[in-house]
Scaffold this motif. Structure first.
Motif, PDB file in Angstrom:
ATOM      1  N   UNK A  35      12.287  67.093 -40.286  1.00 46.86           N
ATOM      2  CA  UNK A  35      11.677  66.393 -39.158  1.00 46.86           C
ATOM      3  C   UNK A  35      12.281  64.989 -39.055  1.00 46.86           C
ATOM      4  N   UNK A  36      12.177  64.354 -37.876  1.00 48.26           N
ATOM      5  CA  UNK A  36      12.659  62.978 -37.757  1.00 48.26           C
ATOM      6  C   UNK A  36      12.043  62.098 -38.846  1.00 48.26           C
ATOM      7  N   UNK A  37      12.881  61.325 -39.513  1.00 47.32           N
ATOM      8  CA  UNK A  37      12.419  60.559 -40.684  1.00 47.32           C
ATOM      9  C   UNK A  37      11.304  59.587 -40.340  1.00 47.32           C
ATOM     10  N   UNK A  38      11.363  58.994 -39.155  1.00 45.64           N
ATOM     11  CA  UNK A  38      10.390  57.955 -38.824  1.00 45.64           C
ATOM     12  C   UNK A  38       8.995  58.511 -38.524  1.00 45.64           C
ATOM     13  N   UNK A  39       8.854  59.847 -38.439  1.00 46.00           N
ATOM     14  CA  UNK A  39       7.511  60.410 -38.247  1.00 46.00           C
ATOM     15  C   UNK A  39       6.675  60.288 -39.516  1.00 46.00           C
ATOM     16  N   UNK A  40       7.355  60.152 -40.647  1.00 47.56           N
ATOM     17  CA  UNK A  40       6.640  60.115 -41.925  1.00 47.56           C
ATOM     18  C   UNK A  40       6.115  61.463 -42.358  1.00 47.56           C
ATOM     19  N   UNK A  41       6.494  62.517 -41.642  1.00 52.55           N
ATOM     20  CA  UNK A  41       6.026  63.863 -41.991  1.00 52.55           C
ATOM     21  C   UNK A  41       6.696  64.336 -43.266  1.00 52.55           C
ATOM     22  N   UNK A  42       5.922  65.010 -44.094  1.00 53.08           N
ATOM     23  CA  UNK A  42       6.476  65.571 -45.319  1.00 53.08           C
ATOM     24  C   UNK A  42       7.397  66.728 -44.964  1.00 53.08           C
ATOM     25  N   UNK A  43       8.635  66.648 -45.400  1.00 53.05           N
ATOM     26  CA  UNK A  43       9.579  67.733 -45.140  1.00 53.05           C
ATOM     27  C   UNK A  43      10.435  67.951 -46.379  1.00 53.05           C
ATOM     28  N   UNK A  44      11.575  68.598 -46.196  1.00 55.04           N
ATOM     29  CA  UNK A  44      12.422  68.906 -47.344  1.00 55.04           C
ATOM     30  C   UNK A  44      12.104  70.271 -47.906  1.00 55.04           C
ATOM     31  N   UNK A  45      12.490  70.490 -49.170  1.00 54.45           N
ATOM     32  CA  UNK A  45      12.364  71.809 -49.798  1.00 54.45           C
ATOM     33  C   UNK A  45      10.903  72.178 -50.029  1.00 54.45           C
ATOM     34  N   UNK A  46      10.633  73.460 -49.858  1.00 58.11           N
ATOM     35  CA  UNK A  46       9.303  73.985 -50.154  1.00 58.11           C
ATOM     36  C   UNK A  46       9.401  75.426 -50.605  1.00 58.11           C
ATOM     37  N   UNK A  47       8.427  75.884 -51.347  1.00 53.63           N
ATOM     38  CA  UNK A  47       8.404  77.283 -51.761  1.00 53.63           C
ATOM     39  C   UNK A  47       6.980  77.669 -52.125  1.00 53.63           C
ATOM     40  N   UNK A  48       6.702  78.964 -52.128  1.00 52.85           N
ATOM     41  CA  UNK A  48       5.367  79.444 -52.454  1.00 52.85           C
ATOM     42  C   UNK A  48       5.379  80.954 -52.665  1.00 52.85           C
ATOM     43  N   UNK A  49       4.389  81.422 -53.390  1.00 50.45           N
ATOM     44  CA  UNK A  49       4.080  82.850 -53.387  1.00 50.45           C
ATOM     45  C   UNK A  49       3.227  83.085 -52.150  1.00 50.45           C
ATOM     46  N   UNK A 104     -24.327  77.767 -33.161  1.00 53.50           N
ATOM     47  CA  UNK A 104     -24.830  76.742 -34.065  1.00 53.50           C
ATOM     48  C   UNK A 104     -24.686  75.374 -33.391  1.00 53.50           C
ATOM     49  N   UNK A 105     -25.569  74.472 -33.734  1.00 53.73           N
ATOM     50  CA  UNK A 105     -25.531  73.127 -33.170  1.00 53.73           C
ATOM     51  C   UNK A 105     -24.321  72.387 -33.734  1.00 53.73           C
ATOM     52  N   UNK A 106     -23.565  71.768 -32.846  1.00 52.78           N
ATOM     53  CA  UNK A 106     -22.396  71.018 -33.303  1.00 52.78           C
ATOM     54  C   UNK A 106     -21.222  71.894 -33.697  1.00 52.78           C
ATOM     55  N   UNK A 107     -21.187  73.122 -33.199  1.00 54.95           N
ATOM     56  CA  UNK A 107     -20.086  74.014 -33.518  1.00 54.95           C
ATOM     57  C   UNK A 107     -18.763  73.504 -32.966  1.00 54.95           C
ATOM     58  N   UNK A 108     -17.685  73.753 -33.700  1.00 54.31           N
ATOM     59  CA  UNK A 108     -16.363  73.284 -33.279  1.00 54.31           C
ATOM     60  C   UNK A 108     -15.317  74.369 -33.485  1.00 54.31           C
ATOM     61  N   UNK A 109     -14.193  74.210 -32.800  1.00 52.12           N
ATOM     62  CA  UNK A 109     -12.992  75.006 -33.041  1.00 52.12           C
ATOM     63  C   UNK A 109     -11.817  74.036 -33.150  1.00 52.12           C
ATOM     64  N   UNK A 110     -10.743  74.505 -33.777  1.00 51.08           N
ATOM     65  CA  UNK A 110      -9.538  73.691 -33.891  1.00 51.08           C
ATOM     66  C   UNK A 110      -8.330  74.617 -33.822  1.00 51.08           C
ATOM     67  N   UNK A 111      -7.377  74.277 -32.967  1.00 46.39           N
ATOM     68  CA  UNK A 111      -6.172  75.078 -32.798  1.00 46.39           C
ATOM     69  C   UNK A 111      -4.953  74.243 -33.209  1.00 46.39           C
ATOM     70  N   UNK A 112      -4.161  74.757 -34.110  1.00 47.67           N
ATOM     71  CA  UNK A 112      -2.979  74.041 -34.598  1.00 47.67           C
ATOM     72  C   UNK A 112      -2.014  75.048 -35.221  1.00 47.67           C
ATOM     73  N   UNK A 113      -0.767  74.583 -35.473  1.00 50.62           N
ATOM     74  CA  UNK A 113       0.215  75.511 -36.029  1.00 50.62           C
ATOM     75  C   UNK A 113       1.346  74.782 -36.740  1.00 50.62           C
ATOM     76  N   UNK A 114       1.856  75.429 -37.789  1.00 55.45           N
ATOM     77  CA  UNK A 114       3.012  74.927 -38.543  1.00 55.45           C
ATOM     78  C   UNK A 114       4.322  75.243 -37.812  1.00 55.45           C
ATOM     79  N   UNK A 164       5.069  77.308 -46.025  1.00 57.36           N
ATOM     80  CA  UNK A 164       5.017  76.462 -47.220  1.00 57.36           C
ATOM     81  C   UNK A 164       4.963  74.974 -46.898  1.00 57.36           C
ATOM     82  N   UNK A 165       4.993  74.617 -45.621  1.00 55.39           N
ATOM     83  CA  UNK A 165       4.742  73.224 -45.246  1.00 55.39           C
ATOM     84  C   UNK A 165       3.319  73.089 -44.725  1.00 55.39           C
ATOM     85  N   UNK A 166       2.707  71.951 -44.989  1.00 55.14           N
ATOM     86  CA  UNK A 166       1.349  71.723 -44.505  1.00 55.14           C
ATOM     87  C   UNK A 166       1.328  70.917 -43.214  1.00 55.14           C
ATOM     88  N   UNK A 167       2.497  70.517 -42.705  1.00 58.08           N
ATOM     89  CA  UNK A 167       2.565  69.691 -41.505  1.00 58.08           C
ATOM     90  C   UNK A 167       2.331  70.537 -40.252  1.00 58.08           C
TER      91      UNK A 167
END
Length: 448
Positions: A110-124, A266-276, A281-284
């Motif tokens: 990712x663009x360096x100035x975003x401060x987003x965590x990038x680089x190598x990643x791996x996972x099961x 339920x009172x105060x119910x919410x939804x959230x839509x997002x994607x990697x 293996x990245x959390x961004x």
């Protein structure tokens, strides 16, 4: 025994009879003796005929056995690698172990100035073990647990009942919300499914469903609560899907639609839509609506696909509307993809069964004189989380994958994605929210 041998025997017997008066003039052959000799010759001919019939029958039996052996050998050669067979089957009971292991590695950039965590990643990515089988009376069961991510998550945990074209399922299982979501992760063309399936929260939930499949028609519907991790919520949902699966010559076609409704009771119910960005293996997340107050959500999906020899194509679109409380507008978000794929190895094609993509079995697997199957895929993947004053961002994905399956149960994949963002939720240092992110991932996979 052929006719020449039979004539030789008869000639020898006749010559002996005629030679007797010449060589031994003092011996007289009576008519009774001559008749007896003729009777013996006839008996000999009858015995020869019997032996010939028995020999012909034996040859036919041996030929049939050779053909069966050859057919079985050919079938064994052409069959895919064997899976773990049922360990026990008696009086309608069966037990079969199941499992899959997927290991992913790669990087994001990712663009360096975003401060987003990038680089190598791996996972099961998945480490799943389970069992499935039959129970007398037409019942069945399936239970799988995933140990990936240092957590224990239940995947399928269902009891089923089948009667001809009808199947009823009760337990923790998939809703009916898209071809891509219902296709097993073992048989998808990219290491992660289309962006909208995760963004809109498609997942297994506890519920009861019924499926009816007859000819080219598949109808599925169910009522659901929530998944095993959220059993304390009051969510109640209904999902349905209708698929038409005609064939045109040797081509398999697929047309479908789905509907989804989830009541957030339920009172105060919410939804959230997002994607990697493609890989897990990245959390961004560069697109993200944040938490939205919601009373319910309603979704509509369309899907189409075709398989013709080594070629396949697929496309889907899904619209998700959030019913927000008060006088706030109700946003509708959209996601979809279009994909083309082609096998570079002769004789291979993408599997399809019961309204979803299924296992590819290489026509020439490794270990049986071949290299397995090699498949190349291209996909355009789109996700729009902007509407009614919500700026969650848009993601345009340009993806490519190369999949090698040395056998039917082993897979190695290479994926690349160029993700272009507008209204990204992570700005650069100068406030720019339109930029691109590179994602690269590889996978090693085995299942049984």
């Amino acid at each position: 025994m052929n006719r020449m041998i039979r004539l030789s025997v008869a000639a020898a017997a006749l010559s002996c009879t005629m030679a007797t008066p010449v060589l031994a003039q003092d011996v007289t052959v009576s008519s009774d003796e001559l008749a007896a000799m003729r009777a013996q010759l006839q008996a000999m001919n009858a015995r020869i005929d019997q032996l010939e019939r028995e020999l012909a029958t034996a040859k036919q039996v041996n030929t049939a056995q050779d053909e069966v052996i050859a057919a079985n050998s050919a079938a064994a050669e052409s069959a895919a690698d064997p899976v773990v067979e049922e360990l026990a089957k008696s009086d309608g009971w069966s037990f079969k172990p199941r499992g899959r292991l997927m290991y992913d590695a790669g990087f994001t950039n990712a663009p360096e100035s975003t401060g987003a965590a990038d680089g190598f990643g791996n996972e099961v990515r998945r480490a799943r073990l389970g069992v499935s089988g039959d129970i007398p009376g037409g019942f069945g069961y399936k239970f799988e647990v995933d140990f990936a991510g240092n957590e224990i998550d239940v995947a399928d945990a269902i009891l089923t009942y089948g009667d001809g074209p009808l199947e009823i399922a009760i337990g923790h299982h998939n809703n009916f919300q898209s071809l891509e979501e219902l296709t097993s992760s073992l048989h998808t063309t990219f290491i992660e499914r289309a962006a909208f399936t995760d963004a809109f929260g498609f997942e297994r939930r506890i519920g009861a469903s019924v499926a009816y499949e007859a000819g080219i028609v598949l109808a599925q519907a169910g009522v659901f609560t929530d998944n095993f991790d959220d059993t304390d919520t009051k969510n109640r949902g209904v999902d349905g899907r209708l698929v038409i699966m005609p064939k045109m010559d040797d081509a398999q076609l697929h047309f479908g639609g789905s509907v989804h409704y989830n009541d957030i009771d339920e009172v105060g119910g919410t939804v959230r839509y997002r994607q990697r960005p493609l890989v897990h293996f990245t959390s961004e997340r560069f697109v993200n609506t944040g938490n939205l107050g919601a009373e319910s959500e309603f979704g509509l999906g369309l899907e189409a696909a075709a398989i013709a020899g080594p070629f396949h194509a697929a496309a889907e679109g899904f619209w998700q509307t959030v019913n927000m409380p008060g006088a706030m507008g109700d946003p509708t978000f959209f996601g979809g993809y279009a994909e083309l794929g082609y096998y570079l190895t002769a004789g291979d094609t993408r599997g399809y069964k019961a309204g979803k993509f299924d296992r590819t079995k290489p026509s020439s697997p490794v270990g049986k004189g071949g290299i397995g199957s090699v498949q190349f895929n291209l996909r355009y993947d789109y996700l729009d989380l902007n509407d009614a004053g919500i700026l969650g961002g848009t993601q345009n994905g340009y993806l490519a994958s190369l999949i090698w399956k040395p056998t039917a149960y082993v897979l190695f994949g290479v994926n690349y994605g160029l993700l272009e963002y507008d209204n990204a939720v992570i700005p650069t240092a100068d406030g720019d929210t339109s930029y691109s992110v590179d994602a690269f991932g590889v996978r090693a996979q085995v299942d049984f």
